[in-house]
Write an enzyme that holds these catalytic residues in place. Structure first.
Site, short mmCIF file in Angstrom:
data_model
loop_
_atom_site.label_atom_id
_atom_site.label_comp_id
_atom_site.label_asym_id
_atom_site.label_seq_id
_atom_site.Cartn_x
_atom_site.Cartn_y
_atom_site.Cartn_z
N GLY A 102 1.93 5.20 4.67
CA GLY A 102 0.87 6.00 5.23
C GLY A 102 -0.61 5.28 5.30
O GLY A 102 -1.62 5.68 5.93
N THR A 103 -0.89 4.20 4.29
CA THR A 103 -1.96 3.82 4.79
C THR A 103 -2.24 2.90 5.69
O THR A 103 -3.34 2.25 5.59
CB THR A 103 -2.33 3.20 3.06
OG1 THR A 103 -0.94 1.96 3.31
CG2 THR A 103 -2.79 3.52 1.93
N GLY A 104 -0.92 2.82 6.87
CA GLY A 104 -1.14 1.95 7.84
C GLY A 104 -0.50 0.69 7.49
O GLY A 104 -1.25 -0.18 8.65
N THR A 139 2.34 -0.33 8.80
CA THR A 139 3.18 -1.03 9.53
C THR A 139 1.94 -0.76 11.08
O THR A 139 2.14 -1.63 12.03
CB THR A 139 4.15 0.52 10.80
OG1 THR A 139 5.13 0.75 9.09
CG2 THR A 139 4.75 0.15 11.77
N ASP A 188 -0.16 24.16 -13.76
CA ASP A 188 -1.72 24.14 -14.38
C ASP A 188 -0.91 23.63 -15.77
O ASP A 188 -1.10 21.98 -16.28
CB ASP A 188 -2.56 25.01 -14.57
CG ASP A 188 -2.89 25.25 -13.26
OD1 ASP A 188 -2.60 24.72 -11.96
OD2 ASP A 188 -3.60 26.87 -13.28
N HIS A 205 -7.11 34.36 -12.25
CA HIS A 205 -6.84 33.32 -12.96
C HIS A 205 -7.27 32.34 -12.00
O HIS A 205 -8.18 31.27 -12.71
CB HIS A 205 -5.24 32.78 -12.46
CG HIS A 205 -4.78 31.25 -12.20
ND1 HIS A 205 -3.53 31.42 -13.61
CD2 HIS A 205 -4.86 30.69 -11.58
CE1 HIS A 205 -3.43 30.40 -13.22
NE2 HIS A 205 -3.97 29.02 -12.36
N GLU A 206 -7.83 32.04 -10.72
CA GLU A 206 -8.50 31.66 -9.74
C GLU A 206 -10.00 31.92 -10.08
O GLU A 206 -10.74 30.62 -10.21
CB GLU A 206 -8.65 31.82 -8.08
CG GLU A 206 -7.04 31.52 -7.34
CD GLU A 206 -6.28 30.25 -8.29
OE1 GLU A 206 -7.39 29.18 -8.31
OE2 GLU A 206 -4.80 30.31 -8.38
N GLY A 264 1.23 -1.03 0.04
CA GLY A 264 -0.04 -0.19 -0.07
C GLY A 264 1.24 1.31 0.43
O GLY A 264 1.65 1.34 0.36
#
Ligand code: ADP
Ligand code: MG
Ligand code: ZN
Length: 612
Positions: free
Chosen positions: A206-208, A210, A501, A425-426, A203
């Site tokens: 950080g998907t768990g 450990t 972008d 832009h945003e 995975g």
């Protein structure tokens, strides 16, 4: 080891000092006191200088009138009073002196014996035991293991159970089964089932993985050994292999047991690829793992769990049945799991009652468990920094963006012109998003710079999907081009603000053509073979398995896709230029627009969504 010796020497010296201090304090008085002979005592009694005599065996301690003290010895056999009388002191004078007889077993007396004889011995033994304990490396006391950092998991301290792991249903199920194998092997062996040797958890970071392994340790009730494979990668060839041998031996000795090898890709990379320097040491280490896993007897109840975020680079030999025959994929959490993870990590924090974690889960697609844990913590820090006692919904929302894009940089000075460019832009991104069929709703627009982004437009899917269609990609492309198109149409030229972008758009368009077979011209084919697949990690190099002509075709197709998206966004912005201006002006004034504010702005205008 070197460090350890220094540490011990340090402590030895400290103990010596303490010892000397105690000793000198204890005997300070006696050393200062003057020693008197019996004759002197007699004359001092006669002259009334002595107030009290304490007798301890043959030792006399004498209190003088002027608060001084003295010591003396008397003859062994005779009593003190008798002796004094023999020296001719009259009883009437003797009555003025307070004579106290004390047991020989006084504290001081015994300390006087114990400290000089026993204490050094005790200290030496203590230091010796200490060194011995350190050398054992903490592995189960009985198993000495100095060579590698194999850790025996203490399941009582910080115990993690399956309850602490949200989601990951399939993975949990698989591991529950494994634990059952270890606990009730008879059940399985009776029908002739073989106990699995290894489970590979795969995975993205950080998907768990450990965490899940730790949960197995907490649940299984058998010894759980933990080591990270990176500790095998050493300067000297053969060290890793011998460590592997050691570790497996240790685990076997305490079978039934679980051995967890974290980040196994550090040694388990496909051999002979040459990536990472064709590391000889790594190959030997890997071979040793293979040998050890094959070597288990049928009944040996030891199960190896390994974790990796690069299953694509693992050597195939590791994955074949009899080794890591069970492979469990840990996916990024979906919305329900995200909510559950947030709940787990919010449990020990003080969160306001009206906070809706679901709303946070909605805003965090693509976050891993670790990201979510981090988010929760950031929210707590934010609340504490503002001297609040509880975490509010806004703290959580703010942390989502912080984790996503980096901290807000309100302090960054931007000129009015820059602010205007960013706003248009945003606004361009947002307006195009709102005007295209099938695109996700706009969640938030901001022109406050954050991390490396000058401003940002957040859009979020209404529902999470695992598949994406070509038309969705096309609308994504168009919204990506919205910022560029807005700058171009308002100011006549573009700024560097659009570069990110463009890069994203180009990457997406290329993937459409070369990986997803979504180009009409090039047809349902993939082009280029990645050395290390883009499964979870990054691609390192791509071999070109097509001709120059096709390369030209691909480039043309990518360009045409991007142009098409650009045209679509241009069309939208031209059609709704008034709205664009209104959004931009509102942004300049307010700096951020939430979803409701944004759609309220659009309400007065009739926007008919178009297709790209
Ligand atoms: P990795 O897959 O990289 O080994 P870890 O297991 O170390 O990831 O996860 C890092 C942290 O993220 C964990 O300590 C935990 O706090 C959190 N976490 C990840 N997945 C979950 C989950 N499913 N439930 C609860 N917490 C999780
Ligand atoms: Mg890990
Ligand atoms: Zn942009």
């Amino acid at each position: 080891m070197q460090k350890l010796i220094y540490k011990n020497i340090f402590w030895a010296i400290i103990t010596m000092f303490v010892f000397m201090l105690v000793f000198s304090l204890l005997f300070e008085n006696t050393e200062k006191a003057e020693t008197l002979s019996i004759n002197q005592i007699v004359s001092k009694i006669n002259s009334g200088e002595i107030t009290k005599i304490t007798v301890r065996g043959d030792d006399l301690s004498i209190d003088l009138k002027d608060d001084k003290k003295a010591i003396a010895k008397k003859e062994a056999e005779a009593g003190l009073s008798q002796t004094l009388k023999n020296y001719g002191i009259e009883s009437s004078i003797l009555d003025n002196v307070d004579i106290e007889i004390k047991d020989r077993s006084g504290f001081k007396f015994w300390m006087g014996i114990i400290i000089p004889t026993l204490l050094p011995l005790i200290i030496i033994i203590a230091i010796f035991l200490f060194i011995l304990k350190q050398a054992k490396g903490g592995v189960n006391q009985a198993l000495s293991f100095g060579k590698s950092n194999l850790k025996l998991f203490n399941s009582l301290k910080n115990r993690v159970t399956f309850k602490d792991v949200a989601g990951l249903k399939e993975a949990k199920q698989e591991l529950v089964e494994i634990v059952d194998f270890l606990k009730n092997p008879k059940k399985y062996l009776a029908i002739g089932a073989k106990i699995p040797r290894g489970v590979l958890l795969m995975g993205s970071p950080g998907t768990g993985k450990t965490l899940l392994a730790r949960a197995v340790a907490g649940e299984s009730g058998v010894p759980f050994f933990y080591i990270s494979a990176s500790e095998f990668v050493e300067m000297f060839v053969g060290v890793g292999a011998s460590r592997i041998r050691n570790i497996f031996d240790t685990a076997k000795k305490s079978a039934p047991s679980i051995l967890f090898i974290d980040e196994i890709d550090a040694v388990g990379r496909e051999r002979g690829t040459g990536i990472g320097g064709g590391h000889d040491e790594r190959e030997q280490t890997l071979n040793q793992i293979l040998v050890e896993m094959d070597g288990f007897e049928k009944e040996a109840r030891i199960i190896v769990i390994a974790a990796t975020n690069r299953p694509d680079v693992l050597d195939r030999a590791l994955l074949r049945p009899g080794r890591f025959d069970r492979q469990v994929v840990l996916d990024l959490p979906d919305i329900n799991d995200r909510e559950a993870i947030l709940q787990i990590h919010g449990a020990d924090k003080i969160i306001e009652k009206n906070v809706n974690l679901r709303k946070v889960a909605v805003r965090t697609p693509g976050f891993s468990g670790a990201d979510l844990a981090n988010l929760m913590n950031e929210a707590a820090i934010l609340a504490a920094r503002n001297n609040r006692k509880t975490i509010s919904q806004d703290d959580l929302f703010e942390s989502v963006e912080k984790v996503l894009l980096g901290p807000e940089r309100r302090g960054r000075v931007i000129s009015l012109k820059e602010k205007e460019i960013t706003a248009y832009h945003e606004a361009g991104h947002a307006l195009v998003t709102a005007s295209i069929k099938g695109s996700d709703p706009v969640h938030k627009i901001s022109i406050i710079s954050r991390g490396r982004a000058g401003g940002y437009t957040m859009k979020l899917p209404i529902e999470e999907t695992h598949l994406k269609t070509k038309s969705q990609f096309l609308s994504d492309l168009a919204t990506l081009m919205g910022g560029y198109a807005a700058e171009k149409s308002i100011f006549g030229e573009v700024s560097t603000g659009a570069s990110n972008d463009l890069r994203e758009a180009t990457k997406l368009a290329r993937a459409l053509v070369t990986q997803f077979g979504m180009s009409e011209k090039l047809g349902p084919m993939t082009f280029g073979e990645s050395q290390e697949l883009v499964f979870l990690g990054r691609e390192i190099s791509t071999t070109k398995n097509y001709s120059e002509e096709v390369a030209v075709e691909i480039d043309k197709e990518v360009r045409s896709l991007i142009n098409r998206a650009y045209k679509a966004s241009q069309r939208i912005l031209k059609l709704h230029q008034k709205i664009l201006e209104k959004i931009a002006k509102t942004l300049i004034e307010k700096e951020t627009l939430e979803q409701e504010d944004f759609y309220k702005l659009l309400k007065d205008y009739k926007i008919k969504p178009i297709e790209v």
